[in-house]
Write a protein that holds these residues in place. Sequence first.
Motif, PDB file in Angstrom:
ATOM      1  N   HIS A 150      33.906  55.084  42.636  1.00  0.00           N
ATOM      2  CA  HIS A 150      32.505  55.238  42.251  1.00  0.00           C
ATOM      3  C   HIS A 150      32.104  54.497  40.983  1.00  0.00           C
ATOM      4  N   VAL A 151      33.050  54.061  40.186  1.00  0.00           N
ATOM      5  CA  VAL A 151      32.698  53.271  39.005  1.00  0.00           C
ATOM      6  C   VAL A 151      32.859  51.799  39.382  1.00  0.00           C
ATOM      7  N   CYS A 152      31.771  51.217  39.846  1.00  0.00           N
ATOM      8  CA  CYS A 152      31.828  49.853  40.403  1.00  0.00           C
ATOM      9  C   CYS A 152      31.169  48.823  39.495  1.00  0.00           C
ATOM     10  N   ASP A 153      30.736  49.257  38.297  1.00  0.00           N
ATOM     11  CA  ASP A 153      30.004  48.331  37.432  1.00  0.00           C
ATOM     12  C   ASP A 153      30.868  47.170  36.962  1.00  0.00           C
ATOM     13  N   VAL A 154      32.195  47.341  36.950  1.00  0.00           N
ATOM     14  CA  VAL A 154      33.079  46.293  36.412  1.00  0.00           C
ATOM     15  C   VAL A 154      33.612  45.371  37.507  1.00  0.00           C
ATOM     16  N   ASP A 155      33.279  45.668  38.766  1.00  0.00           N
ATOM     17  CA  ASP A 155      33.834  44.867  39.862  1.00  0.00           C
ATOM     18  C   ASP A 155      33.424  43.405  39.778  1.00  0.00           C
ATOM     19  N   ASN A 156      32.169  43.153  39.398  1.00  0.00           N
ATOM     20  CA  ASN A 156      31.706  41.767  39.299  1.00  0.00           C
ATOM     21  C   ASN A 156      32.471  41.010  38.226  1.00  0.00           C
ATOM     22  N   MET A 157      32.746  41.696  37.118  1.00  0.00           N
ATOM     23  CA  MET A 157      33.496  41.074  36.029  1.00  0.00           C
ATOM     24  C   MET A 157      34.915  40.738  36.476  1.00  0.00           C
ATOM     25  N   VAL A 158      35.534  41.649  37.226  1.00  0.00           N
ATOM     26  CA  VAL A 158      36.892  41.412  37.729  1.00  0.00           C
ATOM     27  C   VAL A 158      36.903  40.204  38.661  1.00  0.00           C
ATOM     28  N   ARG A 159      35.927  40.132  39.552  1.00  0.00           N
ATOM     29  CA  ARG A 159      35.864  39.009  40.494  1.00  0.00           C
ATOM     30  C   ARG A 159      35.661  37.690  39.761  1.00  0.00           C
TER      31      ARG A 159
ATOM     32  N   VAL B  18      36.583  36.862  36.683  1.00  0.00           N
ATOM     33  CA  VAL B  18      37.810  36.437  35.988  1.00  0.00           C
ATOM     34  C   VAL B  18      38.856  35.944  36.986  1.00  0.00           C
ATOM     35  N   LEU B  19      39.074  36.697  38.038  1.00  0.00           N
ATOM     36  CA  LEU B  19      40.121  36.341  38.995  1.00  0.00           C
ATOM     37  C   LEU B  19      39.804  35.057  39.758  1.00  0.00           C
ATOM     38  N   SER B  20      38.526  34.734  39.897  1.00  0.00           N
ATOM     39  CA  SER B  20      38.159  33.523  40.632  1.00  0.00           C
ATOM     40  C   SER B  20      38.132  32.274  39.754  1.00  0.00           C
ATOM     41  N   SER B  21      38.329  32.444  38.441  1.00  0.00           N
ATOM     42  CA  SER B  21      38.311  31.277  37.546  1.00  0.00           C
ATOM     43  C   SER B  21      39.620  30.495  37.665  1.00  0.00           C
ATOM     44  N   GLU B  22      39.589  29.242  37.233  1.00  0.00           N
ATOM     45  CA  GLU B  22      40.765  28.364  37.353  1.00  0.00           C
ATOM     46  C   GLU B  22      41.912  28.858  36.481  1.00  0.00           C
ATOM     47  N   ASN B  23      41.594  29.313  35.283  1.00  0.00           N
ATOM     48  CA  ASN B  23      42.631  29.785  34.364  1.00  0.00           C
ATOM     49  C   ASN B  23      42.228  31.170  33.848  1.00  0.00           C
ATOM     50  N   PRO B  24      42.564  32.216  34.601  1.00  0.00           N
ATOM     51  CA  PRO B  24      42.101  33.564  34.230  1.00  0.00           C
ATOM     52  C   PRO B  24      42.471  33.965  32.812  1.00  0.00           C
ATOM     53  N   SER B  25      43.688  33.606  32.340  1.00  0.00           N
ATOM     54  CA  SER B  25      44.136  34.068  31.021  1.00  0.00           C
ATOM     55  C   SER B  25      43.300  33.494  29.884  1.00  0.00           C
ATOM     56  N   LYS B  26      42.589  32.366  30.140  1.00  0.00           N
ATOM     57  CA  LYS B  26      41.745  31.752  29.110  1.00  0.00           C
ATOM     58  C   LYS B  26      40.291  32.199  29.207  1.00  0.00           C
TER      59      LYS B  26
ATOM     60  N   LEU C 288      36.558  37.029  29.349  1.00  0.00           N
ATOM     61  CA  LEU C 288      36.585  38.435  29.750  1.00  0.00           C
ATOM     62  C   LEU C 288      37.962  38.874  30.242  1.00  0.00           C
ATOM     63  N   PHE C 289      38.983  38.023  30.030  1.00  0.00           N
ATOM     64  CA  PHE C 289      40.317  38.320  30.559  1.00  0.00           C
ATOM     65  C   PHE C 289      40.831  39.673  30.086  1.00  0.00           C
ATOM     66  N   TRP C 290      40.773  39.905  28.788  1.00  0.00           N
ATOM     67  CA  TRP C 290      41.331  41.147  28.248  1.00  0.00           C
ATOM     68  C   TRP C 290      40.477  42.368  28.628  1.00  0.00           C
ATOM     69  N   ASN C 291      39.195  42.134  28.814  1.00  0.00           N
ATOM     70  CA  ASN C 291      38.350  43.238  29.295  1.00  0.00           C
ATOM     71  C   ASN C 291      38.801  43.710  30.675  1.00  0.00           C
TER      72      ASN C 291
ATOM     73  N   HIS D 287      50.043  42.234  36.818  1.00  0.00           N
ATOM     74  CA  HIS D 287      49.894  40.919  37.446  1.00  0.00           C
ATOM     75  C   HIS D 287      49.084  39.978  36.543  1.00  0.00           C
ATOM     76  N   LEU D 288      47.997  40.503  35.955  1.00  0.00           N
ATOM     77  CA  LEU D 288      47.192  39.667  35.055  1.00  0.00           C
ATOM     78  C   LEU D 288      47.963  39.327  33.784  1.00  0.00           C
ATOM     79  N   LEU D 289      48.704  40.305  33.242  1.00  0.00           N
ATOM     80  CA  LEU D 289      49.479  40.050  32.022  1.00  0.00           C
ATOM     81  C   LEU D 289      50.556  38.988  32.238  1.00  0.00           C
ATOM     82  N   SER D 290      51.070  38.902  33.455  1.00  0.00           N
ATOM     83  CA  SER D 290      52.064  37.864  33.748  1.00  0.00           C
ATOM     84  C   SER D 290      51.457  36.474  33.619  1.00  0.00           C
ATOM     85  N   LYS D 291      50.158  36.339  33.921  1.00  0.00           N
ATOM     86  CA  LYS D 291      49.473  35.052  33.747  1.00  0.00           C
ATOM     87  C   LYS D 291      49.350  34.716  32.265  1.00  0.00           C
ATOM     88  N   GLU D 292      49.102  35.734  31.448  1.00  0.00           N
ATOM     89  CA  GLU D 292      49.020  35.528  30.000  1.00  0.00           C
ATOM     90  C   GLU D 292      50.380  35.112  29.442  1.00  0.00           C
TER      91      GLU D 292
END
Length: 661
Positions: free
Chosen positions: A187-196, A198-206, A209-212, A228-233
């Motif tokens: 039910h807390v879907c406000d952050v889904d757009n932000m997640v998408r 970041v994950l769709s960018s070429e270099n997510p760790s850079k 909004l990566f840390w968010n 999984h995201l921290l492994s990219k960092e």
Amino acid sequence: VVPGADPSARQLCFAWGPAEVLVCETLFGQRGGSPSRGEGGPGRALLLGALTGCVAGTGEGGPSSSRLFVVRKDQDIYIQTLRKLFNESHGIFIGLQRSEEELAGKSRKAQLVQVSKNYRSVIRACMEDMHQAAISTRDTALHSQYSTQVSILSAMELIWNLCEILFVEAAAAGPLLLRLLDWVRLHVCDVDNMVREVLSSENPSKHKLFWNVVDVFVLQGRMDEARHLLSKEASANPTSVNMYKILDDLMKKMPVPSLGNTQTLTEMELKWQHWHEECQRYLQDGTFASNSHMESICKILLGDEDAILEKKELMTTWYHFLVTRLLYSHPTVKPMELRMDLFLGGESSPEPLDTILMAAFEFEMHQVIKECSIALSNWWFVAHLTDLLDHCKLLQSHNLYFGSNMREFLLLEYASGLFSHHSLWQLGVDYFDHCPEYGRVYLELHIERIPLNTEQKALKVLRICEQRQMHEQVRSICKIMAMKALRNNRLGSALSWSIRAKDAAFATLISDRFLKDYCERGCFSDLDLIDNLGPSMLLSDRLTFLGKYREFHRLYGEKRFSEAGKLLLMLMTAHIAPCSFWMTLLTDALPLLEQKEVIFSAEQTYELMRCLEDLTAGKSDKQKFQVAPDDVETMKVEMLRLALARNLARVIVKEGTLEGS
């Protein structure tokens, strides 16, 4: 508040209907008069005056000076996109009432949880349909209406899901937290757009909004995705590999309650305590001091309230904060330990949704139902939720002071609203059926108010009444339809309805109309109906006469003259024929009297002669029939006398010859 009405300028009058209120403006207050104290009371006189002014245009301001407003009780039932909600939930409701009551324990609980999920799936499906409708429409007003409904449906699912976890499933310590985590993620879907993003960018760790995104995953307990995201960092920043491995190991080893009850709460608490001490040690050693983001994550893992509150913009709601704090400070929380005053002590005047959720966390079921009844725009939600909770045996001790229990009261209100809709009323019938105390009374009152626009609809209503042995309503519906058919000069339909109503007086009236039409036209209409009256013709003497008179015509048409003659004589001598129809019957006897073969015996001929004399002398019913002084009537009487005399002579000769031989 009635949009467009100005009570300060004009006095408003109203009249209640089954599910609507008629509000009208009137100039009464400006004329200085006083309400009539006569018949009907002041309110009735005022309303009638206002309606006259509005419809006929007699008010001082001209023909359009007054307006009418129709205020509906349950506006939501008229929203087309909500039809799925009402129709599909009806099937779930009926299935729940008919379910195997003997199921007990885990089987019964699993069944009730599945029913709850079915209700939620219907809410979500309607929400998605409404969302698509909002996207596709170009009408600004419709878009606003659809968007509002999406928000309402979303809140309904949020509340229902929480009630399912706390009341229906009644999750125990351990699994409770996992259910609450799933609830937050759903039910807390406000952050889904932000997640998408970041994950769709070429270099997510850079990404900025990566840390968010990493924080969001941690706050929602989605450890695998956070790792999984921290492994990219770590790959992009070799200097942080050591810190990453330690944090990754901590996140990997974090004890999580098991749904399968493979471990006891004590074992879980011991594991969590050792893991918590390990996190505390790394934080005190300054392992993450060089990376503020990882240090902040480690503090969150330790359940540091200040660290969690720093991320409140990412959580967006207080209940997300609640579940996150429990996850990292008390993962084996028990249901009765969910106390809101620990988390919302500083809150003032919370929104209705917050009030409802807080009541649920406090296990105040009746308060949840009360607040939902106030906040939501229709009775659908509270009626179905209360019914489900009642099946869970959670509301058994709560009876309302005016007789009915809470479940029945809410179902009655919901079903009453459905009866104001032209087609959804059929669903309301089943809801009334499952209200044992007052359901039948409500059904009898509401079903009489259904407008019987078509014969098909009348038959549908009639079938419902007959199935429930509602004899008074059956008679009422049949009388209404018979009167409608009679007004439209559909005598066959009118007779059919009056027979079904077992209304002897009305059947007599319609039979008279049939006979009158026969006298005017010389033939019967609706022969199929009259030929197949069967035992129904015994409903009234006039109907019996109609059926037998038609049988006489059929026998005559089949050249069965002897049987026809006996039947005709019986109709006259049994006194079931109206006196006004005797001349027609005697005229029908003329062809039989003139047959080559003698049809009537001497005794029968004397009977016919007596009937003719009674008719002409006015002995039988002088006030209903008087022989007209015109030549036609006189000629008929003379022809009958002549035919009867000739027949009598033939009979005497025939009978005398038979006796002599």
